[in-house]
Scaffold this motif. Structure first.
Motif, PDB file in Angstrom:
ATOM      1  N   TYR A 158       0.842  -1.205   0.000  1.00  0.00           N
ATOM      2  CA  TYR A 158       0.000   0.000   0.000  1.00  0.00           C
ATOM      3  C   TYR A 158       0.879   1.257   0.000  1.00  0.00           C
ATOM      4  O   TYR A 158       0.607   2.216  -0.722  1.00  0.00           O
ATOM      5  CB  TYR A 158      -0.930  -0.029   1.224  1.00  0.00           C
ATOM      6  N   GLU A 159       1.940   1.233   0.806  1.00  0.00           N
ATOM      7  CA  GLU A 159       2.897   2.359   0.810  1.00  0.00           C
ATOM      8  C   GLU A 159       3.451   2.566  -0.589  1.00  0.00           C
ATOM      9  O   GLU A 159       3.568   3.689  -1.065  1.00  0.00           O
ATOM     10  CB  GLU A 159       4.086   2.056   1.743  1.00  0.00           C
ATOM     11  N   GLY A 160       3.798   1.438  -1.235  1.00  0.00           N
ATOM     12  CA  GLY A 160       4.356   1.512  -2.584  1.00  0.00           C
ATOM     13  C   GLY A 160       3.358   2.066  -3.580  1.00  0.00           C
ATOM     14  O   GLY A 160       3.717   2.824  -4.491  1.00  0.00           O
ATOM     15  N   GLU A 161       2.093   1.694  -3.418  1.00  0.00           N
ATOM     16  CA  GLU A 161       1.050   2.187  -4.326  1.00  0.00           C
ATOM     17  C   GLU A 161       0.934   3.712  -4.269  1.00  0.00           C
ATOM     18  O   GLU A 161       0.570   4.349  -5.253  1.00  0.00           O
ATOM     19  CB  GLU A 161      -0.300   1.545  -3.951  1.00  0.00           C
ATOM     20  N   LYS A 162       1.280   4.292  -3.121  1.00  0.00           N
ATOM     21  CA  LYS A 162       1.228   5.766  -2.998  1.00  0.00           C
ATOM     22  C   LYS A 162       2.180   6.418  -3.998  1.00  0.00           C
ATOM     23  O   LYS A 162       1.946   7.525  -4.452  1.00  0.00           O
ATOM     24  CB  LYS A 162       1.590   6.200  -1.573  1.00  0.00           C
ATOM     25  N   GLY A 163       3.269   5.743  -4.334  1.00  0.00           N
ATOM     26  CA  GLY A 163       4.218   6.271  -5.319  1.00  0.00           C
ATOM     27  C   GLY A 163       3.599   6.385  -6.706  1.00  0.00           C
ATOM     28  O   GLY A 163       4.021   7.202  -7.516  1.00  0.00           O
ATOM     29  N   TYR A 164       2.599   5.561  -6.978  1.00  0.00           N
ATOM     30  CA  TYR A 164       1.919   5.596  -8.281  1.00  0.00           C
ATOM     31  C   TYR A 164       0.666   6.463  -8.257  1.00  0.00           C
ATOM     32  O   TYR A 164       0.418   7.226  -9.156  1.00  0.00           O
ATOM     33  CB  TYR A 164       1.508   4.181  -8.709  1.00  0.00           C
ATOM     34  N   HIS A 165      -0.151   6.267  -7.211  1.00  0.00           N
ATOM     35  CA  HIS A 165      -1.496   6.861  -7.187  1.00  0.00           C
ATOM     36  C   HIS A 165      -1.619   8.116  -6.345  1.00  0.00           C
ATOM     37  O   HIS A 165      -2.629   8.774  -6.422  1.00  0.00           O
ATOM     38  CB  HIS A 165      -2.512   5.898  -6.546  1.00  0.00           C
ATOM     39  N   GLY A 166      -0.712   8.335  -5.428  1.00  0.00           N
ATOM     40  CA  GLY A 166      -0.901   9.419  -4.473  1.00  0.00           C
ATOM     41  C   GLY A 166      -1.772   8.966  -3.313  1.00  0.00           C
ATOM     42  O   GLY A 166      -1.295   8.727  -2.215  1.00  0.00           O
ATOM     43  N   THR A 167      -3.083   8.786  -3.576  1.00  0.00           N
ATOM     44  CA  THR A 167      -4.013   8.372  -2.506  1.00  0.00           C
ATOM     45  C   THR A 167      -4.801   7.122  -2.928  1.00  0.00           C
ATOM     46  O   THR A 167      -6.002   7.199  -3.173  1.00  0.00           O
ATOM     47  CB  THR A 167      -5.025   9.498  -2.207  1.00  0.00           C
ATOM     48  N   PRO A 168      -4.130   5.986  -3.007  1.00  0.00           N
ATOM     49  CA  PRO A 168      -4.834   4.766  -3.447  1.00  0.00           C
ATOM     50  C   PRO A 168      -5.868   4.312  -2.420  1.00  0.00           C
ATOM     51  O   PRO A 168      -5.690   4.557  -1.216  1.00  0.00           O
ATOM     52  CB  PRO A 168      -3.710   3.733  -3.561  1.00  0.00           C
ATOM     53  N   SER A 169      -6.904   3.632  -2.899  1.00  0.00           N
ATOM     54  CA  SER A 169      -7.890   3.094  -1.949  1.00  0.00           C
ATOM     55  C   SER A 169      -7.317   1.884  -1.213  1.00  0.00           C
ATOM     56  O   SER A 169      -7.736   1.568  -0.106  1.00  0.00           O
ATOM     57  CB  SER A 169      -9.164   2.681  -2.686  1.00  0.00           C
ATOM     58  N   GLY A 170      -6.391   1.175  -1.872  1.00  0.00           N
ATOM     59  CA  GLY A 170      -5.848  -0.057  -1.288  1.00  0.00           C
ATOM     60  C   GLY A 170      -6.475  -1.312  -1.861  1.00  0.00           C
ATOM     61  O   GLY A 170      -6.082  -2.427  -1.499  1.00  0.00           O
ATOM     62  N   VAL A 171      -7.424  -1.150  -2.771  1.00  0.00           N
ATOM     63  CA  VAL A 171      -8.113  -2.333  -3.305  1.00  0.00           C
ATOM     64  C   VAL A 171      -7.161  -3.206  -4.119  1.00  0.00           C
ATOM     65  O   VAL A 171      -7.192  -4.448  -4.000  1.00  0.00           O
ATOM     66  CB  VAL A 171      -9.371  -1.924  -4.137  1.00  0.00           C
ATOM     67  N   ASP A 172      -6.286  -2.592  -4.900  1.00  0.00           N
ATOM     68  CA  ASP A 172      -5.436  -3.387  -5.798  1.00  0.00           C
ATOM     69  C   ASP A 172      -4.389  -4.187  -5.024  1.00  0.00           C
ATOM     70  O   ASP A 172      -4.190  -5.380  -5.281  1.00  0.00           O
ATOM     71  CB  ASP A 172      -4.716  -2.464  -6.802  1.00  0.00           C
TER      72      ASP A 172
END
Ligand code: MEV
Length: 336
Positions: A158-172
């Protein structure tokens, strides 16, 4: 006093410190995903139904022992939609830095090489960034003996997803880590339950070949919610009921109704302005060729669409029609 026996993990750590061991490697993987109901709505607190797919990204992490090298280097062997990796390169580097920081890895003292591979196409809409984050989290966990369980792996991803999305929901990242078919609610804390699909069902995923910028599209939806609150409120209310009914349909194998709901979900996403002509084209081709329902999946504005195609024959027909129109497809199943 008797010395405490050391574990094999500790042993390799000591041998590495003294430079006595050949290069070890941490390995990990993360699944791709398909959102059946609720992308975008999930960012604003509605549930989303997501299924992991059989394709995955793998990662290996090894130490770099070159003099005067600090940080990390990446070798990216994933198959891709042309241009995707270049477009996402800066985001991937930000993502890896965020995850290393979260895991307490000091890259100035322990520089690493990361290799991404696997059969998941690096493309929009299919959870490619989350799969890479999950794979990296697992590989780094193994290489540095961090002792993380799946919950912690999911947190790192989820932390890593922030690098792509900014504010990811966490679903992926949740689908990528835990697999299966889930109903997901954004946090904090995020919650998910298994959707108990009694049978497998065939789907086709069609790739527009366009790379989307999730952060930008999510921001645009937020702006629309501000400028058109009445319109978006209605869309969200309908989406809420639809997603909840969608889960019941999947759990009772009512694929006719599930398909109708997917069609309606696509219309609601069009109203939010996140579709594009290529996605609409593929959705129409799928419906005209016998899909029981079809919609964009993930961010939209490119990436993949998904068609519900129960039975091999239906799946083949829809896949062929999309291919004949010049697009690539994935044929897979969701459920059990
Ligand atoms: C997820 O694949 C796509 C969005 O719902 C963003 C998110 O959930 O973070 C648009």
């Amino acid at each position: 006093m008797l010395a405490k026996p050391i574990t094999s993990g500790e042993k390799s750590k000591y041998l590495h410190v003294f430079g006595l061991l050949g290069d070890s490697m941490g390995h990990g993987h993360g699944y791709g995903k398909v959102i059946i109901f609720g992308e975008h709505f999930v960012v604003h607190g509605l549930p989303s139904i997501v299924c992991a797919i059989g394709m995955r990204t793998t990662a290996t992490v090894s130490r770099i022992r070159r003099k005067n090298f600090s940080g990390f280097e990446v070798e990216d062997l994933r198959p891709e939609t042309p241009g995707y990796k270049k477009e996402k390169e800066a985001q991937m580097y930000r993502s890896i830095s965020l995850m290393c920081e979260y895991c307490g890895i000091d890259l100035t003292r322990t520089p690493i090489k990361i290799t991404f591979a696997g059969d998941l196409v690096a493309a929009s809409g299919i959870g490619a960034s989350a799969a890479a984050c999950t794979a990296f989290a697992r590989a780094v966990n193994e290489e540095f003996n961090l002792g993380f369980n799946d919950e912690k792996i999911n947190e790192v991803a989820y932390e890593g997803e922030k690098g792509y999305h900014g504010t990811p929901s966490g679903v992926d990242n949740t689908a990528s880590t835990f697999g299966g078919c889930l109903v997901f609610l954004k946090g904090p804390p995020p919650k998910f339950e298994r959707v108990k699909m009694p049978t497998k069902v065939e789907i086709v995923m069609g790739n527009t070949g366009l790379t989307a910028n999730t952060q930008k599209v999510v921001e645009e939806v937020k702006a629309l919610m501000k400028t058109q609150p009445e319109k978006t409120k209605k869309i969200f209310e309908e989406a809420d009921g639809l997603i909840r009914e969608g889960r019941i349909c999947l759990e009772s194998c009512d694929y006719r109704r599930a398909g109708e709901l997917m069609n309606r979900n696509h219309e609601l996403l069009q109203e939010l302005g996140v579709s594009c002509k290529e996605l609409d084209l593929l959705v129409n081709i799928a419906r005209e060729n016998g899909a029981w329902g079809a919609k964009l999946t993930g961010t939209g504005r490119g990436g993949y669409m998904v068609a519900l195609t129960p039975g091999k024959e239906c799946q083949e027909k829809v896949a062929r029609a999309i291919e004949n129109a010049g697009f690539t497809v994935l044929k897979t199943t969701i459920g059990v």
